[in-house]
Design a protein around this motif. Structure first.
Motif, PDB file in Angstrom:
ATOM      1  N   TRP A 233       0.834  -1.201   0.000  1.00 13.20           N
ATOM      2  CA  TRP A 233       0.000   0.000   0.000  1.00 13.20           C
ATOM      3  C   TRP A 233       0.866   1.246   0.000  1.00 13.20           C
ATOM      4  CZ3 TRP A 233      -0.792   4.383   2.911  1.00 13.20           C
ATOM      5  CH2 TRP A 233      -2.006   5.068   2.714  1.00 13.20           C
ATOM      6  N   GLU A 234       0.497   2.194  -0.809  1.00 12.96           N
ATOM      7  CA  GLU A 234       0.989   3.569  -0.731  1.00 12.96           C
ATOM      8  C   GLU A 234      -0.185   4.471  -1.070  1.00 12.96           C
ATOM      9  OE1 GLU A 234       4.456   4.543  -2.983  1.00 12.96           O
ATOM     10  OE2 GLU A 234       5.811   3.841  -1.423  1.00 12.96           O
ATOM     11  N   GLU A 235      -0.256   5.614  -0.431  1.00 13.50           N
ATOM     12  CA  GLU A 235      -1.434   6.475  -0.558  1.00 13.50           C
ATOM     13  C   GLU A 235      -1.698   6.881  -2.002  1.00 13.50           C
ATOM     14  OE1 GLU A 235      -3.400  10.454   1.501  1.00 13.50           O
ATOM     15  OE2 GLU A 235      -1.408   9.762   2.099  1.00 13.50           O
ATOM     16  N   GLU A 236      -0.640   7.209  -2.738  1.00 18.68           N
ATOM     17  CA  GLU A 236      -0.839   7.689  -4.105  1.00 18.68           C
ATOM     18  C   GLU A 236      -1.371   6.588  -5.012  1.00 18.68           C
ATOM     19  OE1 GLU A 236       1.654   9.891  -7.678  1.00 18.68           O
ATOM     20  OE2 GLU A 236       2.247  10.166  -5.584  1.00 18.68           O
ATOM     21  N   ARG A 237      -0.822   5.378  -4.889  1.00 16.60           N
ATOM     22  CA  ARG A 237      -1.317   4.288  -5.747  1.00 16.60           C
ATOM     23  C   ARG A 237      -2.737   3.884  -5.351  1.00 16.60           C
ATOM     24  NH1 ARG A 237       3.307  -0.107  -4.029  1.00 16.60           N
ATOM     25  NH2 ARG A 237       4.520   1.482  -5.124  1.00 16.60           N
ATOM     26  N   TYR A 238      -3.032   3.966  -4.051  1.00 18.20           N
ATOM     27  CA  TYR A 238      -4.412   3.716  -3.613  1.00 18.20           C
ATOM     28  C   TYR A 238      -5.360   4.737  -4.238  1.00 18.20           C
ATOM     29  CZ  TYR A 238      -8.526   4.254  -0.632  1.00 18.20           C
ATOM     30  OH  TYR A 238      -9.812   4.412  -0.178  1.00 18.20           O
ATOM     31  N   GLY A 239      -4.949   6.017  -4.237  1.00 18.58           N
ATOM     32  CA  GLY A 239      -5.782   7.063  -4.818  1.00 18.58           C
ATOM     33  C   GLY A 239      -6.035   6.834  -6.297  1.00 18.58           C
ATOM     34  N   SER A 240      -5.016   6.352  -6.997  1.00 15.30           N
ATOM     35  CA  SER A 240      -5.168   6.092  -8.436  1.00 15.30           C
ATOM     36  C   SER A 240      -6.146   4.955  -8.689  1.00 15.30           C
ATOM     37  CB  SER A 240      -3.812   5.756  -9.049  1.00 15.30           C
ATOM     38  OG  SER A 240      -2.958   6.881  -9.021  1.00 15.30           O
TER      39      SER A 240
ATOM     40  N   CYS B 177       1.697  -1.055 -12.853  1.00 11.32           N
ATOM     41  CA  CYS B 177       3.049  -0.962 -12.293  1.00 11.32           C
ATOM     42  C   CYS B 177       3.243   0.434 -11.735  1.00 11.32           C
ATOM     43  CB  CYS B 177       4.091  -1.270 -13.362  1.00 11.32           C
ATOM     44  SG  CYS B 177       5.798  -1.184 -12.778  1.00 11.32           S
ATOM     45  N   PHE B 178       3.167   0.541 -10.408  1.00 17.04           N
ATOM     46  CA  PHE B 178       3.390   1.807  -9.718  1.00 17.04           C
ATOM     47  C   PHE B 178       4.812   1.847  -9.165  1.00 17.04           C
ATOM     48  CE2 PHE B 178      -1.246   1.287  -9.331  1.00 17.04           C
ATOM     49  CZ  PHE B 178      -1.677   2.523  -9.789  1.00 17.04           C
ATOM     50  N   LEU B 179       5.354   3.046  -9.044  1.00 18.09           N
ATOM     51  CA  LEU B 179       6.702   3.227  -8.516  1.00 18.09           C
ATOM     52  C   LEU B 179       6.638   3.700  -7.070  1.00 18.09           C
ATOM     53  CD1 LEU B 179       8.214   4.941 -11.668  1.00 18.09           C
ATOM     54  CD2 LEU B 179       8.465   2.556 -10.949  1.00 18.09           C
ATOM     55  N   ARG B 180       7.611   3.253  -6.295  1.00 19.99           N
ATOM     56  CA  ARG B 180       7.624   3.561  -4.862  1.00 19.99           C
ATOM     57  C   ARG B 180       8.109   4.988  -4.643  1.00 19.99           C
ATOM     58  NH1 ARG B 180       6.344   0.357  -0.920  1.00 19.99           N
ATOM     59  NH2 ARG B 180       7.194   0.568   1.178  1.00 19.99           N
ATOM     60  N   LYS B 181       7.193   5.850  -4.206  1.00 18.47           N
ATOM     61  CA  LYS B 181       7.501   7.270  -4.096  1.00 18.47           C
ATOM     62  C   LYS B 181       8.544   7.562  -3.019  1.00 18.47           C
ATOM     63  CE  LYS B 181       4.642   8.243  -7.353  1.00 18.47           C
ATOM     64  NZ  LYS B 181       4.263   6.865  -7.670  1.00 18.47           N
ATOM     65  N   MET B 182       8.538   6.802  -1.932  1.00 23.02           N
ATOM     66  CA  MET B 182       9.479   7.070  -0.845  1.00 23.02           C
ATOM     67  C   MET B 182      10.921   6.757  -1.259  1.00 23.02           C
ATOM     68  SD  MET B 182       8.651   3.896   1.779  1.00 23.02           S
ATOM     69  CE  MET B 182       9.681   4.587   3.065  1.00 23.02           C
TER      70      MET B 182
ATOM     71  N   PHE C 215      11.802   7.250  -4.604  1.00 23.25           N
ATOM     72  CA  PHE C 215      11.979   8.047  -5.818  1.00 23.25           C
ATOM     73  C   PHE C 215      12.288   7.165  -7.033  1.00 23.25           C
ATOM     74  CE2 PHE C 215      13.524  10.541  -2.159  1.00 23.25           C
ATOM     75  CZ  PHE C 215      12.545  11.517  -2.138  1.00 23.25           C
ATOM     76  N   ASP C 216      11.677   5.990  -7.096  1.00 22.75           N
ATOM     77  CA  ASP C 216      11.976   5.026  -8.150  1.00 22.75           C
ATOM     78  C   ASP C 216      11.613   5.552  -9.537  1.00 22.75           C
ATOM     79  OD1 ASP C 216      12.948   3.217  -6.351  1.00 22.75           O
ATOM     80  OD2 ASP C 216      11.180   1.928  -6.340  1.00 22.75           O
ATOM     81  N   GLN C 217      12.415   5.148 -10.519  1.00 20.61           N
ATOM     82  CA  GLN C 217      12.137   5.398 -11.925  1.00 20.61           C
ATOM     83  C   GLN C 217      11.795   4.103 -12.669  1.00 20.61           C
ATOM     84  OE1 GLN C 217      12.177   8.713 -13.195  1.00 20.61           O
ATOM     85  NE2 GLN C 217      12.214   8.971 -10.976  1.00 20.61           N
ATOM     86  N   GLN C 218      12.047   2.993 -12.023  1.00 21.55           N
ATOM     87  CA  GLN C 218      11.677   1.662 -12.486  1.00 21.55           C
ATOM     88  C   GLN C 218      11.682   0.765 -11.257  1.00 21.55           C
ATOM     89  OE1 GLN C 218      15.057  -0.814 -14.118  1.00 21.55           O
ATOM     90  NE2 GLN C 218      15.774   1.196 -14.822  1.00 21.55           N
ATOM     91  N   THR C 219      11.119  -0.414 -11.387  1.00 29.86           N
ATOM     92  CA  THR C 219      11.065  -1.337 -10.265  1.00 29.86           C
ATOM     93  C   THR C 219      11.202  -2.753 -10.795  1.00 29.86           C
ATOM     94  OG1 THR C 219       9.734  -2.032  -8.355  1.00 29.86           O
ATOM     95  CG2 THR C 219       8.544  -1.455 -10.351  1.00 29.86           C
ATOM     96  N   THR C 220      11.311  -3.732  -9.897  1.00 26.89           N
ATOM     97  CA  THR C 220      11.445  -5.108 -10.370  1.00 26.89           C
ATOM     98  C   THR C 220      10.227  -5.527 -11.188  1.00 26.89           C
ATOM     99  OG1 THR C 220      10.578  -5.895  -8.238  1.00 26.89           O
ATOM    100  CG2 THR C 220      12.975  -5.869  -8.512  1.00 26.89           C
ATOM    101  N   ARG C 221       9.036  -5.041 -10.826  1.00 27.58           N
ATOM    102  CA  ARG C 221       7.828  -5.380 -11.584  1.00 27.58           C
ATOM    103  C   ARG C 221       7.877  -4.839 -13.006  1.00 27.58           C
ATOM    104  NH1 ARG C 221       6.540  -5.028  -6.547  1.00 27.58           N
ATOM    105  NH2 ARG C 221       5.050  -6.430  -5.524  1.00 27.58           N
ATOM    106  N   SER C 222       8.691  -3.801 -13.217  1.00 27.39           N
ATOM    107  CA  SER C 222       8.824  -3.256 -14.564  1.00 27.39           C
ATOM    108  C   SER C 222       9.327  -4.312 -15.543  1.00 27.39           C
ATOM    109  CB  SER C 222       9.799  -2.067 -14.566  1.00 27.39           C
ATOM    110  OG  SER C 222       9.432  -1.088 -13.627  1.00 27.39           O
ATOM    111  N   LEU C 223      10.093  -5.277 -15.036  1.00 29.81           N
ATOM    112  CA  LEU C 223      10.589  -6.374 -15.871  1.00 29.81           C
ATOM    113  C   LEU C 223       9.775  -7.643 -15.663  1.00 29.81           C
ATOM    114  CD1 LEU C 223      13.018  -5.476 -17.529  1.00 29.81           C
ATOM    115  CD2 LEU C 223      13.102  -4.364 -15.311  1.00 29.81           C
ATOM    116  N   GLU C 224       9.313  -7.867 -14.431  1.00 30.54           N
ATOM    117  CA  GLU C 224       8.630  -9.123 -14.113  1.00 30.54           C
ATOM    118  C   GLU C 224       7.288  -9.259 -14.828  1.00 30.54           C
ATOM    119  OE1 GLU C 224      10.633  -9.397  -9.641  1.00 30.54           O
ATOM    120  OE2 GLU C 224       8.531  -8.827  -9.878  1.00 30.54           O
ATOM    121  N   ILE C 225       6.538  -8.166 -14.910  1.00 31.76           N
ATOM    122  CA  ILE C 225       5.219  -8.236 -15.567  1.00 31.76           C
ATOM    123  C   ILE C 225       5.361  -8.628 -17.040  1.00 31.76           C
ATOM    124  CG2 ILE C 225       3.177  -6.922 -16.263  1.00 31.76           C
ATOM    125  CD1 ILE C 225       3.522  -5.281 -13.655  1.00 31.76           C
ATOM    126  N   PRO C 226       6.178  -7.914 -17.833  1.00 31.30           N
ATOM    127  CA  PRO C 226       6.343  -8.346 -19.229  1.00 31.30           C
ATOM    128  C   PRO C 226       6.970  -9.733 -19.358  1.00 31.30           C
ATOM    129  CG  PRO C 226       7.086  -6.084 -18.948  1.00 31.30           C
ATOM    130  CD  PRO C 226       6.873  -6.643 -17.572  1.00 31.30           C
TER     131      PRO C 226
END
Length: 343
Positions: A187-194, A247-252, A254-265
């Motif tokens: 959970w992160e507030e911004e991704r929940y809001g989206s 695929c949301f990025l972890r704001k705390m 400051f991510d520009q990519q994450t492991t899911r960026s590769l795992e999902i595709p």
């Protein structure tokens, strides 16, 4: 190549475990599990005090430093690979350098190690002693150098090709793990809001995460929050089961990519991710993945791709092919790192 691999080797979904599998494919590996014994109250308290600014060291509950020293005395290693060395003492690295000066000591972490909540006192003291440091955070290189890092390089995230691959799913698995739009993660507030925004505008969204998510379980009928997260094969299967995987990025961090960026595709899933320069460099927009920069665009993309099955499936397949063509797997990524280390 003889490698000593130090990390957290618990659980099948653990990316440290996946990197260790890749190391085993590239050489002869001995292992030291930093978390053989579970963390306790003392560990959590020490970590809390450190995050408050006190120079408190985390307790080495599994005696990993002693185990490293014993192995160094008995063996000659080409590489000591330390995955997020929270518990590794500077004195341990200093001993390696004196006892085996030809051994290269490598640090890798999937976290933003320039931020205190990802550090430890041991890590800060040990940082200048690593021969090579690899980070998947392109924007922290100068900050890490100020902390004492030498020879630091940026690398993209990677995926484990023996774990993240397209599964053939049964109808029951698609029902139990999938849906129209899905997210697997914390959970992160911004991704929940989206996701709430999507739900309020008619999109059915399913979340596997548990924890903090459960406080918002009954917020909207279109937002289905499951009691648990997903681990093991179900984690990989879910990306194939959802029509759209967010695929949301972890704001705390400051991510520009994450492991899911590769795992999902890599799992054959259709990825709808936050638009960043690094995402755009990994997958071509509209051909290998889809991106958004606002809730309004996120909603627009969800509506469009839910109505265009063939295009969505074509993009998912192209994303999977890009993973293979560009060498995004752990084996290929780590081999490239080790080639740099060994010259």
């Amino acid at each position: 190549m003889k490698i000593l691999s130090v990390g957290s080797f618990n659980g099948l979904s653990n990316t440290c475990v996946h990197r260790n599998w890749a190391l085993k494919a590239l050489g002869e590996v001995d292992m030291v599990n930093m978390y053989e014994k579970p963390i306790n109250f003392h560990f959590k308290l020490a970590n809390k005090l450190f995050n408050w600014g006190f120079p408190v060291k985390l307790p080495d509950l599994s005696n990993c430093n002693l185990k490293i020293l014993e192995l160094i005395k008995k063996n000659i290693y080409d590489i000591v690979w330390i995955d997020k060395g929270w518990l590794v003492q500077a004195s341990t690295l200093d001993f390696i350098k004196k006892h085996s000066p030809e051994t290269k000591i490598v640090s890798y972490s999937p976290d933003n190690m320039a931020l205190r909540h990802n550090q430890s006192q041991q890590y800060l003291e040990s940082l200048p002693l690593y021969d090579y440091i690899f980070t998947n955070k392109s924007y922290i290189l100068s900050d890490m150098k100020k902390l004492g890092a030498r020879n630091i390089s940026f690398v993209n995230n990677s995926y484990e090709d023996s774990f993240h691959y397209p599964r053939i799913l049964t109808a029951k698995e698609i029902e139990s793990l999938g849906g129209d739009v899905g997210f697997v993660g914390a959970w992160e507030e911004e991704r929940y809001g989206s996701m709430l925004y999507l739900a309020e505008h008619g999109i059915k969204v399913r979340v596997f995460g548990g924890g903090e998510w459960l406080k918002h379980k009954a917020k909207h009928p279109n937002l289905k929050i499951e009691e648990i997260g997903l681990h093991g094969e179900d984690y990989s299967k879910s990306f194939r089961a959802f029509k759209i995987s967010l695929c949301f990025l972890r704001k705390m961090n400051f991510d520009q990519q994450t492991t899911r960026s590769l795992e999902i595709p890599a799992c054959g899933g259709f990825m709808l991710a936050e638009r960043t320069e690094e995402h755009l460099s990994l997958f071509e927009e509209g051909k290998e993945a889809a991106y958004f920069s606002s809730n309004e665009e996120l909603l627009e993309k969800c509506k469009y791709y839910l109505l265009h099955d063939d295009e969505r499936k074509s993009i998912a397949e192209a994303g999977r092919e890009r993973c293979e063509i560009s060498g995004y797997s752990n084996k290929k990524a780590i081999k490239k790192m080790l080639d740099e280390v060994t010259g």
